[in-house]
Write a protein that holds these residues in place. Structure first.
Motif, PDB file in Angstrom:
ATOM      1  N   THR A 367     -19.539 -47.681  15.113  1.00  0.00           N
ATOM      2  CA  THR A 367     -19.536 -48.705  16.165  1.00  0.00           C
ATOM      3  C   THR A 367     -19.367 -48.081  17.538  1.00  0.00           C
ATOM      4  O   THR A 367     -20.043 -48.462  18.508  1.00  0.00           O
ATOM      5  CB  THR A 367     -18.407 -49.723  15.911  1.00  0.00           C
ATOM      6  OG1 THR A 367     -18.562 -50.307  14.612  1.00  0.00           O
ATOM      7  CG2 THR A 367     -18.439 -50.829  16.960  1.00  0.00           C
ATOM      8  N   LEU A 383     -20.521 -53.907  15.934  1.00  0.00           N
ATOM      9  CA  LEU A 383     -19.587 -53.791  14.817  1.00  0.00           C
ATOM     10  C   LEU A 383     -20.148 -54.470  13.579  1.00  0.00           C
ATOM     11  O   LEU A 383     -20.072 -53.937  12.455  1.00  0.00           O
ATOM     12  CB  LEU A 383     -18.237 -54.408  15.195  1.00  0.00           C
ATOM     13  CG  LEU A 383     -17.195 -54.513  14.075  1.00  0.00           C
ATOM     14  CD1 LEU A 383     -16.847 -53.130  13.541  1.00  0.00           C
ATOM     15  CD2 LEU A 383     -15.937 -55.238  14.574  1.00  0.00           C
ATOM     16  N   THR A 387     -21.140 -52.523  10.101  1.00  0.00           N
ATOM     17  CA  THR A 387     -20.519 -52.939   8.846  1.00  0.00           C
ATOM     18  C   THR A 387     -21.560 -53.363   7.835  1.00  0.00           C
ATOM     19  O   THR A 387     -21.465 -53.057   6.641  1.00  0.00           O
ATOM     20  CB  THR A 387     -19.542 -54.102   9.096  1.00  0.00           C
ATOM     21  OG1 THR A 387     -18.627 -53.751  10.125  1.00  0.00           O
ATOM     22  CG2 THR A 387     -18.773 -54.442   7.829  1.00  0.00           C
TER      23      THR A 387
END
Length: 411
Positions: A367, A383, A387
């Motif tokens: 990130t 982010l 993920t």
């Protein structure tokens, strides 16, 4: 050391190398002009590589629209890559060895055993036969159900409906998330048939082959279930329920997602998104329109992922359960950590904690680097993207196609 014995000496490297090899072959297949629709811009080798990597790792993130860019040939290539990634290269190789020679070489057998969570090599051959029957049998049933629904819908020819059923069956069961429909499955947010069939396929593929086999043998004797199966079923049920309830509450009044839908559709949409967030990658609501709390919930679900030896990714439900149980034991001051009256080995607890720390570090670092590469994109979107890639989920807030070359390499 000869190349012949390299795979038995370094099985982990061999598996990684095999995946890289299939990604390379998939890249070449998708790069060919025959794999794209006439009139679309020529597929760059980099876009073909990104798509092949996403398909083999059953992630589902895409820089090109699957339904409009790829021809039937390209879609078939994607289906094959998803199937290879979902079942596991060594599992497929072992099954082929069984069918062709009726015997297994010890090295290949051990690799396949590790792939499906099996430790006893003596049981490997019959288990692999069951695995292949279960996988393709499940996909066939799912494809039949989806094809029937698409035929009844009347928007496609029979051949078109059949292909949609087959493609989405393989994509859902292998937790890949690719869809050949324009806009994905968003049009079916209020359709219980498509939503529940796809969700069921995702859950079935995400349980893990060891759990499915054990349930098939001892479904009437839950007291004999292994600790792994008990934890997997408990965590799957809890995560589905908690994810559905949380998303339902947070998005209840959001007009851009579920706010304007009826109560049954709201429940169905929240359940589907809770299911697919655990590594499947489909969506029936606009992910980019979710509220901040919902984004955080989905990030947590993506990190946890599916179960061990399944077609899904993430740190796995069993790892998360061990970490939670260990944390609660520390808070209580207990000397030992137990689940279902079974004491957990301290080595297992350390491994689980190490995996969570490694996952957090990987996602955090990715990130940060993405924020440097893409300073104009919101941090929460970056982010979420990092993920999703880490957990091989495939859902996105919509930024995948605008990522620059370094960011795409990182993803």
């Amino acid at each position: 050391m000869s190349l012949r014995n390299w795979h038995t000496k370094y099985p982990g490297r061999f598996v990684v190398g095999a995946f890289v090899g299939f990604i390379g072959l998939g890249t070449l297949a998708l790069w060919l002009p025959v794999s794209q629709e006439a009139g679309t811009p020529r597929t760059s080798i980099f876009d073909a590589l990104f798509t092949a990597c996403s398909a083999v790792t059953v992630t589902g993130l895409g820089v090109l629209d699957t339904g409009s860019h790829w021809s039937r040939t390209g879609e078939v290539a994607l289906l094959v890559l998803m199937q290879i990634g979902g079942l596991g290269i060594m599992t497929l190789a072992s099954v082929a060895s069984i069918l062709l020679s009726k015997r297994l070489r010890i090295g290949r057998g051990l690799l396949a055993g590790a792939e499906i969570g099996l430790g006893d090599l003596g049981e490997l051959a019959p288990v692999l036969r069951s695995l292949i029957r279960f996988s393709f049998g499940s996909e066939a049933v799912i494809a039949l159900l989806l094809t029937t629904r698409f035929v009844i819908e009347g928007k496609h020819t029979f051949q078109g409906s059949l292909w949609l059923g087959i493609f989405h069956s393989v994509s859902a069961f292998n937790n890949a998330g690719f869809s050949t429909l324009e806009g994905g499955l968003a049009r079916y947010v209020a359709d219980p048939a498509v939503s529940l069939i796809v969700a069921g396929a995702i859950i079935l593929g995400g349980l893990g082959f060891p759990v499915v086999f054990e349930l098939s043998r001892q479904h009437r004797k839950p007291h004999l279930w292994s600790l792994h199966t008990k934890i997997t079923l408990m965590m799957t049920g809890l995560l589905l329920a908690a994810g559905t309830a949380t998303l339902l509450v947070l998005e209840w009044t959001n007009p851009d997602t579920l706010g304007n839908e009826s109560v049954p559709v709201k429940i169905l949409g929240a359940f589907f998104q809770s299911t697919t967030a655990r590594t499947a990658g489909f969506n029936t609501i606009d992910i980019g329109a979710l509220r901040g709390g919902s984004i955080l919930v989905m990030i947590l679900l993506m990190v946890i992922g599916a179960s061990s030896a399944s077609t899904g990714g993430g740190i796995k439900t069993t790892t998360f359960a061990v970490v939670v149980a260990t944390t609660l034991s520390e808070f209580r001051g207990a000397k030992e950590t137990s689940l279902f009256s079974r004491t957990l080995d301290r080595g297992l607890q350390r491994q689980a904690l190490a995996l969570v720390v490694a996952a957090a570090g990987t996602i955090g670092t990715a990130t940060f680097l993405l924020s440097v590469m893409m300073p104009d994109v919101r941090l929460d979107d970056l982010l979420f993207e990092a993920t999703s890639a880490f957990g091989t989920v495939g859902v996105s807030t919509g930024i995948t196609t605008v990522l620059n070359a370094p960011a795409r390499v990182l993803i």
